[in-house]
Design a protein around this motif. Structure first.
Motif, PDB file in Angstrom:
ATOM      1  N   TYR A   1       0.824  -1.209   0.000  1.00  0.00           N
ATOM      2  CA  TYR A   1       0.000   0.000   0.000  1.00  0.00           C
ATOM      3  C   TYR A   1       0.860   1.263   0.000  1.00  0.00           C
ATOM      4  O   TYR A   1       0.604   2.207  -0.765  1.00  0.00           O
ATOM      5  CB  TYR A   1      -0.933   0.002   1.212  1.00  0.00           C
TER       6      TYR A   1
ATOM      7  N   THR B   1       3.847   1.768  -1.060  1.00  0.00           N
ATOM      8  CA  THR B   1       4.484   1.958  -2.375  1.00  0.00           C
ATOM      9  C   THR B   1       3.528   2.607  -3.361  1.00  0.00           C
ATOM     10  O   THR B   1       3.930   3.416  -4.208  1.00  0.00           O
ATOM     11  CB  THR B   1       4.962   0.599  -2.931  1.00  0.00           C
ATOM     12  N   SER B   2       2.246   2.293  -3.247  1.00  0.00           N
ATOM     13  CA  SER B   2       1.261   2.786  -4.220  1.00  0.00           C
ATOM     14  C   SER B   2       0.967   4.273  -4.075  1.00  0.00           C
ATOM     15  O   SER B   2       0.379   4.877  -4.973  1.00  0.00           O
ATOM     16  CB  SER B   2      -0.047   2.005  -4.068  1.00  0.00           C
TER      17      SER B   2
ATOM     18  N   GLN C   1       2.095   6.362  -6.827  1.00  0.00           N
ATOM     19  CA  GLN C   1       1.578   5.988  -8.141  1.00  0.00           C
ATOM     20  C   GLN C   1       0.142   6.482  -8.250  1.00  0.00           C
ATOM     21  O   GLN C   1      -0.827   5.721  -8.284  1.00  0.00           O
ATOM     22  CB  GLN C   1       1.648   4.464  -8.316  1.00  0.00           C
ATOM     23  N   ASN C   2      -0.007   7.808  -8.271  1.00  0.00           N
ATOM     24  CA  ASN C   2      -1.347   8.378  -8.250  1.00  0.00           C
ATOM     25  C   ASN C   2      -1.628   9.191  -9.505  1.00  0.00           C
ATOM     26  O   ASN C   2      -0.727   9.515 -10.277  1.00  0.00           O
ATOM     27  CB  ASN C   2      -1.525   9.243  -6.987  1.00  0.00           C
TER      28      ASN C   2
ATOM     29  N   SER D   1      -5.055   7.625  -5.680  1.00  0.00           N
ATOM     30  CA  SER D   1      -4.370   6.369  -5.992  1.00  0.00           C
ATOM     31  C   SER D   1      -5.285   5.212  -5.613  1.00  0.00           C
ATOM     32  O   SER D   1      -6.098   5.313  -4.689  1.00  0.00           O
ATOM     33  CB  SER D   1      -3.045   6.261  -5.230  1.00  0.00           C
TER      34      SER D   1
ATOM     35  N   THR E   1      -5.205   0.887  -4.984  1.00  0.00           N
ATOM     36  CA  THR E   1      -4.313  -0.236  -4.738  1.00  0.00           C
ATOM     37  C   THR E   1      -5.108  -1.501  -4.468  1.00  0.00           C
ATOM     38  O   THR E   1      -6.093  -1.470  -3.720  1.00  0.00           O
ATOM     39  CB  THR E   1      -3.429   0.030  -3.503  1.00  0.00           C
TER      40      THR E   1
END
Length: 579
Positions: free
Chosen positions: A304, A306-307, A310-311, A537, A539
């Motif tokens: 989570y 890490t994500s 990545q948005n 983001s 996940t």
């Protein structure tokens, strides 16, 4: 309180039974030594009718006690402290049996106090060891039977005169009583372990052992392994409002996750991990969520975290409305509007509440869409201790929130400045705070300053929010709200009914006010013209789901009912032996 929150509370309630052990194993060691000395002294005075060898027997008995306390953990592969605590309680049972035997002799006018009670107490202690070995320490039942007499029998042989060994250990009544106690302990073990789980949980004792390993030894691995196997895949969304200035960026973060279930399992410290991952310049809010949205393990937490980078950028701007606050009876809602995205902060402070139910979120999101909002982001301020939200209060929260949305959409949008300050340079220690401690955000809108406070804490002491707000008001500050992250991190074990220290239960109100006052000045000084980006983001992670916690809770409840029944049976048989 949501159903999953109730389940966690019930699980912790069962755990609190284990907090009866002394805080230090040294205290338990002293209790064990003192009790064994009393057992020996009472036996010589009231049972053996002679004190000739008492002062020889005492040091021998204590020496044997201490040696067996070292042997137990070696055989059982457990901590020395657990062996000491077990010894203290077991020897107390033995002493109670001996004293009850003396009392029975006087009450029923028996000609003499029967030595059978010494042997019975020893065997009752052995049955207690069987129960503890199998439930708390995870020992096989056969192994528990083999070693259950190790310490009781060794101490018995140490203080009882040698010429009494054979007659006392071969007494038919003593053997009968001992077998009944040990059989009862064994049947309890089988029923509480297998039957309590209702076939859905293979071993209630395995869950208890994993729980205790996490709670008392900070070892999350057994519990995380157990929970992750039963967790389910889910898509989790996280919204961030990133405020970008020429000086330092900061963020409001609203994750659709819930911290927990308890330290140090899974996502119990997730607010701080998010905070740290976002350069220690974020306020991680409590969304409308409950323990069903717990991350079960470190691996899922890492996935989570890490994500978060990545948005996707949904919206950007530099204008905002002035805040709107609406109070309806106990309910209070504070709102800000960024373009067509509203942020609502809900509170029932100082009356308190537990997690806000999901229907309020869905109702407000639908209401917002009907009023032309693109999205409504809802924050559960979690800033006063309380019970499950009653329908009247839930209705008032909805009314206040809808009124806030109605007002916000009519407000003029103005240029925005934002300043942020955290407590990383404030050197204080507070065990009722998580490692993120406290932070403050200053919004400068239309020539006015508005302050939003945050604490990395599991809820707040009732009334603390009002003391902070009153201080700010007296000093000419516009105080919006204080929100906690609802972290389930614990700096130290709380032996209370909650299982944690709410913010303000250890920290003193004047100190708290001083911290936030300092941060308000720093945030005000740091305020710069700001643009913002709304980020989202998504996940795929495993979350625990509500059924898992319900299973654990019901299994422990069933085990407790079985335990209560066996305690009644054992107590009844014990009274019979006194007659």
């Amino acid at each position: 309180m949501t159903e999953s929150s109730n389940d966690v509370s019930r699980i912790h309630k069962r755990y609190t039974l284990t907090t009866f052990t002394p805080t230090s194993h040294y205290v338990s060691l002293a209790i064990s030594i003192a009790v064994v000395c009393v057992i020996a002294a009472v036996s010589y005075i009231d049972y053996f009718k002679s004190t000739d060898n008492l002062f020889i027997a005492l040091p021998i008995a204590v020496t044997v006690l201490v040696i067996t306390q070292f042997i137990d953990p070696k055989i059982l592969k457990t901590e020395y402290s657990k062996s000491i605590h077990m010894s203290a309680f077991g020897n107390l049972l033995w002493l109670v049996t001996i004293l009850c035997g003396i009392l029975a002799a006087y009450v029923f006018s028996k000609p003499s106090v029967l030595p059978v009670y010494i042997t019975e107490g020893m065997l009752l202690y052995a049955s207690f060891r069987i129960a503890i070995f199998t439930s708390v320490l995870g020992t096989k039942l056969t192994t528990a039977w083999i070693i259950c007499l190790l310490q009781p029998l060794a101490v018995f042989l140490a203080f009882v005169p040698t010429h009494l060994w054979v007659p006392m250990l071969s007494d038919p009544k003593a053997i009968e009583y001992g077998i009944v106690f040990c059989v009862l302990g064994s049947i309890w073990t089988l029923l509480s372990d297998r039957i309590a789980g209702s076939g859905k949980l293979s071993s209630t004792h395995a869950f208890l052992q994993a729980y205790l390993a996490a709670w008392t030894n900070d070892d999350p691995v057994p519990m995380e392994s157990l929970m992750e196997k039963r967790s389910e895949q889910s898509k989790v969304s996280t919204f961030q409002i990133l405020f970008k200035t020429s000086d330092k960026n900061c963020r409001l973060v609203i994750p659709d996750l819930h911290p927990g279930p308890f330290h140090p399992i899974g996502g119990s410290n997730i607010p701080y991990l998010i905070y740290k991952n976002l350069d220690s310049s974020a306020m991680v809010m409590h969304s409308i969520s409950d323990h069903a949205l717990n991350l079960p393990s470190k691996s899922q937490v890492d996935l989570y975290i890490t994500s978060l980078h990545q948005n996707s950028k949904i919206r950007e701007g530099s204008m905002c409305t002035k805040p709107v606050t609406v109070q309806v009876n106990k309910a209070r809602t504070t709102g800000l509007l960024f373009d067509k995205t509203a942020v609502l902060i809900l509170s029932l402070s100082p009356y308190g509440m537990e997690d806000i139910p999901y229907h309020i979120k869905s109702d407000l999101e639908q209401y917002g869409m009907n009023r032309g909002y693109e999205r409504v982001l809802i924050v559960d301020s979690h800033n006063a201790m309380g019970k499950e939200i009653e329908k009247l209060d839930a209705d008032d929260l909805l009314t206040a929130a809808k009124s806030t949305l109605d007002t916000l959409i009519t407000k003029e949008t103005l240029p925005l400045e934002v300043g942020y300050a955290n407590s990383e340079n404030l050197h204080f220690q507070a065990d009722d705070l998580g490692p993120g401690k406290v932070a403050m955000m200053c919004f400068k809108i239309g020539g006015e300053n508005f302050f939003l406070a945050w604490a990395d804490a599991n809820n707040m002491l009732n009334g603390l929010r009002e003391e902070i707000a009153n201080h700010f008001s007296k000093n000419g500050y516009n105080f919006l709200e204080i929100c906690t992250s609802d972290t389930h991190y614990k700096a130290r074990t709380a032996k209370n009914k909650h299982g944690y220290f709410e913010f303000g239960s250890l920290s003193k109100a004047p100190d708290v006010i001083s911290w936030f006052s300092d941060l308000a000045k720093k945030a005000d000084h740091a305020a710069r013209p700001t643009s913002y980006e709304l980020l989202k983001s998504e996940t795929q992670v495993k979350v625990m789901g509500g059924n898992q916690l319900e299973l654990y809770s019901k299994s422990l409840d069933n085990a407790m009912r079985i335990t209560q029944a066996f305690l009644l049976i054992t107590t009844g048989f014990f009274i019979y032996t006194m007659l």
